[in-house]
Design an enzyme around this catalytic site. Structure first.
Site, PDB file in Angstrom:
ATOM      1  CB  SER A 129      -2.470  -2.643  -3.081  1.00 50.38           C
ATOM      2  OG  SER A 129      -2.264  -1.550  -2.204  1.00 50.38           O
ATOM      3  CE1 TYR A 142       2.617  -4.065  -2.343  1.00 47.55           C
ATOM      4  CE2 TYR A 142       1.301  -2.061  -2.302  1.00 47.55           C
ATOM      5  CZ  TYR A 142       1.455  -3.401  -1.992  1.00 47.55           C
ATOM      6  OH  TYR A 142       0.446  -4.081  -1.360  1.00 47.55           O
TER       7      TYR A 142
END
Length: 230
Positions: A129, A142
């Site tokens: 990401s 995350y």
């Protein structure tokens, strides 16, 4: 470019979001997608139900699909989850689930698929990401997981050089259901510019289609006005 016709590709998280877009793109290219997910994918795609938070189950399911496929030509680890919030506010079991699904299951699936991929001289595409290269508040789980995927993939590429192709995909925000279950403060605003997951799927197929001896090591794919990159 190499044809993907009849190539067997395992996609984690292939029932929704980016994973589903990759499955659709693979089908259009004549490949044979196989899916690991908690939900059934569309169009009768072969799959095994699996909660990737159980990494041993993920390994077993991967070996099961590899046997069903005969041999895996590629693995794409598109499954991902997130529960944003301040570290003190996110329950430990939820925080750890994010890291397990996004990072540890990525390693578990690839580990289980390696014997097949080495025989086929196949390819791995991991999905990180933009928050794997840029840290933000309220995303400790995350960011920890996706920064981990970046480091894991770079090390894996060095380890497998000459036997299995390894590509790191760094996507920005996409128009998927990924944000739907979040608190309102953590959802993209009405003016947010998000990418079409089909565009990111096309980039995955580009990586999978490279000729022998050529590897796409890293790709950043995002909307032109992505706010989290660079």
């Amino acid at each position: 470019m190499n044809s993907l016709t009849n190539k067997a590709v395992l996609v984690t998280g292939g029932a929704s979001g980016l994973g589903a877009a990759i499955v659709t793109a693979l089908q259009k290219a004549g490949a044979r997608p196989y899916v690991l997910d908690r939900q059934e994918p569309a169009d009768g795609v072969p799959w095994v139900e699996c909660d990737l938070a159980d990494t041993r189950a993920a390994e077993l399911a991967t070996r099961q699909l590899a046997e069903q496929a005969g041999e895996l030509d590629a693995v794409v680890t598109a499954a991902g989850t997130d529960t944003p919030g301040r570290l003190a506010d996110v329950p430990a079991e939820i925080w750890e689930r994010v890291v397990t699904v996004d990072l540890l299951a990525t390693a578990a699936v690839i580990r289980a698929a390696l014997p097949s991929l080495e025989r086929s001289r196949g390819t791995v595409v991991t999905v990180a990401s933009t928050l794997g290269v840029k840290a933000v508040s309220d995303a400790t789980a995350y960011c920890a997981a996706k920064f981990g995927v970046v480091g894991f993939t770079r090390a894996l590429a060095a380890e497998l050089a000459g036997s299995v192709g390894v590509t790191l995909l760094i996507p920005g925000g996409m128009r998927t259901a990924f944000f739907d279950d979040r608190d309102e403060q953590y959802r993209p605003g009405p003016d947010a510019v998000l990418n079409d997951p089909a565009h990111v799927a096309d980039a995955v197929l580009f990586a999978l289609s490279q000729p022998a001896g050529c590897a796409v090591r890293e790709m950043v794919v995002c909307a032109e006005q992505e706010s989290s990159y660079p």
